[in-house]
Design a protein around this motif. Structure first.
Motif, mmCIF file in Angstrom:
data_model
loop_
_atom_site.group_PDB
_atom_site.id
_atom_site.type_symbol
_atom_site.label_atom_id
_atom_site.label_comp_id
_atom_site.label_asym_id
_atom_site.label_seq_id
_atom_site.Cartn_x
_atom_site.Cartn_y
_atom_site.Cartn_z
ATOM 1 N N GLN A 340 0.848 -1.200 0.000
ATOM 2 C CA GLN A 340 0.000 0.000 0.000
ATOM 3 C C GLN A 340 0.882 1.248 0.000
ATOM 4 O OE1 GLN A 340 -2.427 0.741 3.512
ATOM 5 N NE2 GLN A 340 -4.060 1.580 2.231
ATOM 6 N N GLU A 354 3.919 0.142 2.073
ATOM 7 C CA GLU A 354 3.915 -0.746 3.233
ATOM 8 C C GLU A 354 3.564 -2.154 2.782
ATOM 9 O OE1 GLU A 354 1.284 0.328 6.460
ATOM 10 O OE2 GLU A 354 1.895 -1.422 7.661
ATOM 11 N N LEU A 357 0.632 -8.466 4.882
ATOM 12 C CA LEU A 357 0.425 -9.891 4.621
ATOM 13 C C LEU A 357 -1.003 -10.176 4.163
ATOM 14 C CD1 LEU A 357 2.230 -11.708 7.549
ATOM 15 C CD2 LEU A 357 2.377 -12.375 5.143
ATOM 16 N N ARG A 358 -1.115 -11.075 3.238
ATOM 17 C CA ARG A 358 -2.423 -11.580 2.820
ATOM 18 C C ARG A 358 -2.369 -13.091 2.858
ATOM 19 N NH1 ARG A 358 -3.496 -7.513 4.216
ATOM 20 N NH2 ARG A 358 -4.378 -5.710 3.172
ATOM 21 N N PRO A 369 -4.941 -10.366 8.408
ATOM 22 C CA PRO A 369 -3.753 -10.378 9.289
ATOM 23 C C PRO A 369 -4.106 -9.920 10.705
ATOM 24 C CG PRO A 369 -3.553 -8.658 7.617
ATOM 25 C CD PRO A 369 -4.742 -9.484 7.248
ATOM 26 N N ASN A 413 6.266 -4.559 8.587
ATOM 27 C CA ASN A 413 5.784 -4.633 9.978
ATOM 28 C C ASN A 413 6.536 -5.721 10.729
ATOM 29 O OD1 ASN A 413 3.278 -2.812 10.123
ATOM 30 N ND2 ASN A 413 2.981 -3.977 8.239
ATOM 31 N N ASP A 475 4.613 2.599 14.590
ATOM 32 C CA ASP A 475 3.298 2.314 14.017
ATOM 33 C C ASP A 475 2.186 2.545 15.047
ATOM 34 O OD1 ASP A 475 1.540 1.479 12.115
ATOM 35 O OD2 ASP A 475 2.246 -0.598 12.006
ATOM 36 N N ASP A 476 0.984 2.751 14.571
ATOM 37 C CA ASP A 476 -0.207 2.837 15.426
ATOM 38 C C ASP A 476 -0.053 3.854 16.541
ATOM 39 O OD1 ASP A 476 -0.924 0.741 13.839
ATOM 40 O OD2 ASP A 476 -0.817 -0.788 15.400
ATOM 41 N N ARG A 499 -5.039 5.007 12.568
ATOM 42 C CA ARG A 499 -6.281 5.160 11.825
ATOM 43 C C ARG A 499 -7.422 5.719 12.681
ATOM 44 N NH1 ARG A 499 -6.606 -0.185 9.732
ATOM 45 N NH2 ARG A 499 -8.357 -0.792 11.018
ATOM 46 N N GLY A 533 -4.935 5.295 7.168
ATOM 47 C CA GLY A 533 -6.390 5.145 7.151
ATOM 48 C C GLY A 533 -7.115 6.379 6.628
ATOM 49 N N GLU A 535 -9.400 8.127 4.344
ATOM 50 C CA GLU A 535 -10.431 7.611 3.442
ATOM 51 C C GLU A 535 -11.172 8.711 2.703
ATOM 52 O OE1 GLU A 535 -12.937 5.081 5.818
ATOM 53 O OE2 GLU A 535 -11.434 3.489 5.919
ATOM 54 N N GLY A 553 -3.917 5.434 2.754
ATOM 55 C CA GLY A 553 -5.306 5.056 2.992
ATOM 56 C C GLY A 553 -6.056 4.751 1.711
ATOM 57 N N TYR A 554 -7.287 4.278 1.883
ATOM 58 C CA TYR A 554 -8.094 3.856 0.750
ATOM 59 C C TYR A 554 -8.371 5.005 -0.224
ATOM 60 C CZ TYR A 554 -9.013 -0.407 3.445
ATOM 61 O OH TYR A 554 -8.877 -1.571 4.146
ATOM 62 N N PRO A 559 -4.193 -1.746 -0.231
ATOM 63 C CA PRO A 559 -3.008 -2.564 -0.504
ATOM 64 C C PRO A 559 -3.255 -3.352 -1.789
ATOM 65 C CG PRO A 559 -3.697 -2.805 1.787
ATOM 66 C CD PRO A 559 -4.789 -2.075 1.087
HETATM 67 P P1 C2E Z 1 -1.200 -1.872 10.328
HETATM 68 O O1 C2E Z 1 0.270 -2.022 10.310
HETATM 69 O O2 C2E Z 1 -1.741 -0.703 11.076
HETATM 70 O O3 C2E Z 1 -1.619 -1.810 8.809
HETATM 71 C C1 C2E Z 1 -2.563 -0.940 8.304
HETATM 72 C C2 C2E Z 1 -3.883 -1.628 8.177
HETATM 73 O O4 C2E Z 1 -4.861 -0.681 7.822
HETATM 74 C C3 C2E Z 1 -3.882 -2.660 7.061
HETATM 75 O O5 C2E Z 1 -4.768 -3.682 7.467
HETATM 76 C C4 C2E Z 1 -4.490 -1.890 5.895
HETATM 77 O O6 C2E Z 1 -5.073 -2.726 4.935
HETATM 78 C C5 C2E Z 1 -5.514 -1.057 6.614
HETATM 79 N N1 C2E Z 1 -5.861 0.164 5.910
HETATM 80 C C6 C2E Z 1 -5.107 0.890 5.050
HETATM 81 N N2 C2E Z 1 -5.758 1.962 4.618
HETATM 82 C C7 C2E Z 1 -6.978 1.954 5.204
HETATM 83 C C8 C2E Z 1 -8.117 2.833 5.166
HETATM 84 O O7 C2E Z 1 -8.157 3.853 4.481
HETATM 85 N N3 C2E Z 1 -9.184 2.483 5.920
HETATM 86 C C9 C2E Z 1 -9.192 1.371 6.667
HETATM 87 N N4 C2E Z 1 -10.278 1.097 7.380
HETATM 88 N N5 C2E Z 1 -8.139 0.526 6.750
HETATM 89 C C10 C2E Z 1 -7.038 0.820 6.018
HETATM 90 P P2 C2E Z 1 -4.385 -5.179 7.296
HETATM 91 O O8 C2E Z 1 -3.622 -5.369 6.043
HETATM 92 O O9 C2E Z 1 -5.613 -5.957 7.531
HETATM 93 O O10 C2E Z 1 -3.353 -5.415 8.463
HETATM 94 C C11 C2E Z 1 -3.765 -5.382 9.762
HETATM 95 C C12 C2E Z 1 -2.626 -5.417 10.680
HETATM 96 O O11 C2E Z 1 -1.959 -6.684 10.618
HETATM 97 C C13 C2E Z 1 -1.550 -4.413 10.379
HETATM 98 O O12 C2E Z 1 -1.905 -3.185 10.872
HETATM 99 C C14 C2E Z 1 -0.369 -5.017 11.069
HETATM 100 O O13 C2E Z 1 -0.399 -4.705 12.437
HETATM 101 C C15 C2E Z 1 -0.611 -6.493 10.909
HETATM 102 N N6 C2E Z 1 0.230 -6.978 9.816
HETATM 103 C C16 C2E Z 1 -0.031 -6.992 8.494
HETATM 104 N N7 C2E Z 1 1.021 -7.511 7.811
HETATM 105 C C17 C2E Z 1 1.961 -7.823 8.735
HETATM 106 C C18 C2E Z 1 3.286 -8.378 8.666
HETATM 107 O O14 C2E Z 1 3.834 -8.660 7.613
HETATM 108 N N8 C2E Z 1 3.943 -8.567 9.855
HETATM 109 C C19 C2E Z 1 3.392 -8.215 11.040
HETATM 110 N N9 C2E Z 1 4.098 -8.418 12.150
HETATM 111 N N10 C2E Z 1 2.168 -7.662 11.127
HETATM 112 C C20 C2E Z 1 1.455 -7.476 9.996
#
Ligand code: C2E
Ligand code: CA
Ligand code: CA
Length: 588
Positions: A340, A354, A357-358, A369, A413, A475-476, A499, A533, A535, A553-554, A559
């Motif tokens: 993304q 960024e 993972l999927r 994830p 991440n 992050d976060d 977000r 995030g 949007e 963000g979207y 992504p």
């Molecule tokens: P994160 O690091 O905070 O990643 C951002 C999340 O927000 C991603 O969710 C992304 O798809 C989502 N996002 C991006 N833009 C928007 C938006 O405009 N609106 C909304 N509602 N969501 C948006 P995703 O991909 O489901 O990942 C969730 C979490 O899983 C990530 O949060 C991260 O903490 C973890 N994660 C994902 N990939 C990995 C990885 O390779 N390793 C590790 N350790 N954690 C991962």
């Protein structure tokens, strides 16, 4: 030569017969087994030296007595009746029994009794031959102990614990008492092992076991499962409040500083609680429920305890399903990375993407994830998966570069476990070397809680990685402790506003205050700020005006699969400035 002739009784003269008797009496005297000869009424007629040694009675003392002088009192009349019955009807009895020595000591022996028949074919005597099997019994008891106890702490092991728990559950079902299980493990125990050595780790476990046992009414209710996991069975408690209080007492005990090898360790633990019958009908389910409760505790600071709650069962089952599928996901090629973009506020270009993972599981379908990363963390699969993510992301960057895409940096991440493992700096160095990408093209995203877990150790790891030329982003931001003072201790380059704040920006004045304060602080610390995030156009405008450096963000893009990234970068950068030779295909 006649093969039936016994060489010892060849001939008929007295001398040969005497020689024969002499040899046999030598044999009998030299035996380790005790031998006793009785008449049909049981009167002792003879015995050998081993009999004297084992029983403590001299031959002279026992002649004319009945062997019941050896009775231990441990067997009832039925036992002896069966013995005599076998001896009289079948002519022999073999078995184990407890006897008493002259000094009163009770010992186990293995005894073979036989009726000796006279020339008329009728029984004339009984002969008993026995050996003292105390040593054997001790070895067996020791073996039994070992198979039921943890050698390091001396407390019960899983096997014994489960047996006792089954009993407790049976009692509870019969209306006598209750049954609950506490399952706890020490946080970051592996670090102790790694940094202070296994000897210190072992001593720490012994100290912790004693502390936990000190909180319990009975030491027998504690077990160690292996490594740093402990189980406690509680059978007396009034209500769940009492259980929680006990659990808290245990956690407090664990949290007391431990002096070890000239250092002072501060430990904590995570603890899950389940109660019979509502959380599990049998020992296995009760244990699973406690594990599910414990799994709800996110890695963080300090002690945590969690009760199994209704609905957790479904969650626990889902958790177990996700875990078992996830174990094979990597090997079966079910994991993928999507990317993304972060869009620069100043010029609209994409310099960083960024990696996210999927997972498309053939059994479970797409799993987020947000769901499987916590499972991976709990099972420590995260370390293998994390290594794969790091490697794949860097290879992807290399591939984009090789196909002529403008240089992009990838943000990866990294979970608390990976940081805590202490292997991350080395992994990063290896991957950079293998893929040959510039360290400046890699960014590591860490959450506050990952850094706060053992912050000194974490700070050193982060420092080492950053010295490789890799940038570190937080992050976060805003969801964790937001301990601003901490931020300056870490070698950070970037901060990502969570977000949830971006989401509340237009509605909640508090969100915008936090965003403003964060930006002020970040600037003071020389950090770049990314908002995630985003949007809506409204959010974009507010964040740009507040001074964010980049947005994600979207609104810009979700992504996407790596193949789609070329077109994306193209969209956010004027085409004339970058020659994009062809649609990029993935060769990761
Ligand atoms: P994160 O690091 O905070 O990643 C951002 C999340 O927000 C991603 O969710 C992304 O798809 C989502 N996002 C991006 N833009 C928007 C938006 O405009 N609106 C909304 N509602 N969501 C948006 P995703 O991909 O489901 O990942 C969730 C979490 O899983 C990530 O949060 C991260 O903490 C973890 N994660 C994902 N990939 C990995 C990885 O390779 N390793 C590790 N350790 N954690 C991962
Ligand atoms: Ca992230
Ligand atoms: Ca984030």
């Amino acid at each position: 030569m006649d093969e039936h002739i016994d060489p010892l009784i060849i001939g008929d003269d007295l001398r040969t017969r005497e020689a024969h008797l002499h040899i046999w009496s030598e044999v009998v005297d030299g035996l380790n087994e005790g031998i006793v000869v009785t008449g049909l009424d049981g009167t002792i007629l003879d015995c050998n030296p081993a009999f004297e040694r084992i029983t403590g009675y001299s031959r002279a003392e026992v002649l004319g007595l009945n062997p019941r002088i050896l009775k231990s009192g441990r067997h009832d009349a039925v036992f002896y009746a069966a013995l005599w019955d076998a001896l009289v009807t079948r002519g022999s009895w073999v078995g184990e029994l407890w006897n008493r020595r002259k000094d009163g000591e009770i010992y186990p022996e293995r005894l073979a009794l036989r009726a000796v028949r006279g020339a008329d074919g009728l029984p004339s005597h009984y002969v008993g031959m026995f050996s003292d099997i105390s040593r054997e019994k001790q070895d067996q008891a020791r073996l039994d102990y070992l198979t039921h106890h943890d050698a390091l702490t001396g407390f019960a092991n899983r096997k014994l614990f489960m047996e006792r728990l089954e009993q407790a559950i049976e009692c509870a079902d019969a209306g006598e008492g209750k049954a609950a299980v506490l399952l706890l493990d020490l946080d970051r125990f592996r670090r102790v092992n790694e940094s202070l050595g296994q000897g210190a780790g072992d001593r720490l476990l012994q100290v912790m076991a004693e502390r936990i046992a000190g909180c319990l009414k009975r030491r027998s209710s504690l077990a160690r499962l292996g490594s740093d996991e402990f189980l406690v069975q509680i059978t007396e408690f009034t209500d769940t409040d009492a259980l929680a209080a006990l659990a808290q007492r245990i956690l407090d005990e664990i949290a007391r500083p431990v002096p070890l090898d000239g250092q002072t360790l501060h430990m904590s633990a995570s603890l899950g609680i389940s109660v019979h019958p509502q959380d599990g009908g049998d020992a296995q389910h009760l244990l699973q429920a406690a594990a599910a409760a414990r799994a709800q505790i996110r890695h963080g600071l300090g002690n945590r305890l969690h009760f199994f709650t209704a609905g957790m069962d479904t969650r626990a089952r889902r958790w177990i399903a996700v875990e078992s599928e996830l174990r094979h996901a990597l090997a079966r090629g079910e994991l993928q990375l999507y990317y993304q973009p972060m869009v620069c506020v100043r010029d609209g270009r994409v310099r960083t993407v960024e990696a996210l993972l999927r997972w498309n599981s053939p059994i479970l379908g797409w799993v987020s994830p947000a769901e499987f990363i916590p499972v991976a963390e709990e099972s420590e699969l995260i370390v293998t998966i994390g290594d794969w993510v790091l490697e794949t992301a860097c290879r992807q960057v290399r591939h984009w570069q090789d196909t002529g895409l403008p240089p992009v940096r990838v943000a990866v991440n990294v979970s608390a476990h990976q940081l805590a493992s202490g292997r991350l700096p080395e992994r990063v160095r290896e991957v950079l070397e293998r893929t040959g990408i510039d360290p400046g093209q890699l960014e590591i995203e860490l959450t506050e809680s990952a850094m706060m877990t053992d912050s000194e150790h974490s700070a050193r790891q982060v420092e080492t990685i950053s010295r490789l030329g890799v940038s570190i982003s937080l992050d976060d931001f805003g969801t964790g402790y937001s301990s601003l003072a901490y931020l300056s201790r870490f070698a950070l380059t970037k901060l990502k506003i969570d977000r949830s704040f971006v989401d509340g920006l237009a509605r909640d004045p508090k969100s915008s205050i936090i965003v403003d304060a964060t930006l002020g602080l970040a600037r003071g610390l020389g950090l770049r700020v990314v908002a995630e995030g985003v949007e809506t156009e409204e959010q974009r405008a507010l964040l740009a005006a507040a001074g964010c450096d980049a947005l994600q963000g979207y609104l810009f893009s979700p992504p996407v699969a790596p193949a789609a990234l070329g077109a994306l970068i193209n969209r956010f950068a004027p085409a004339e400035r970058y020659a994009i030779p062809r649609v990029v295909s993935i060769g990761a």
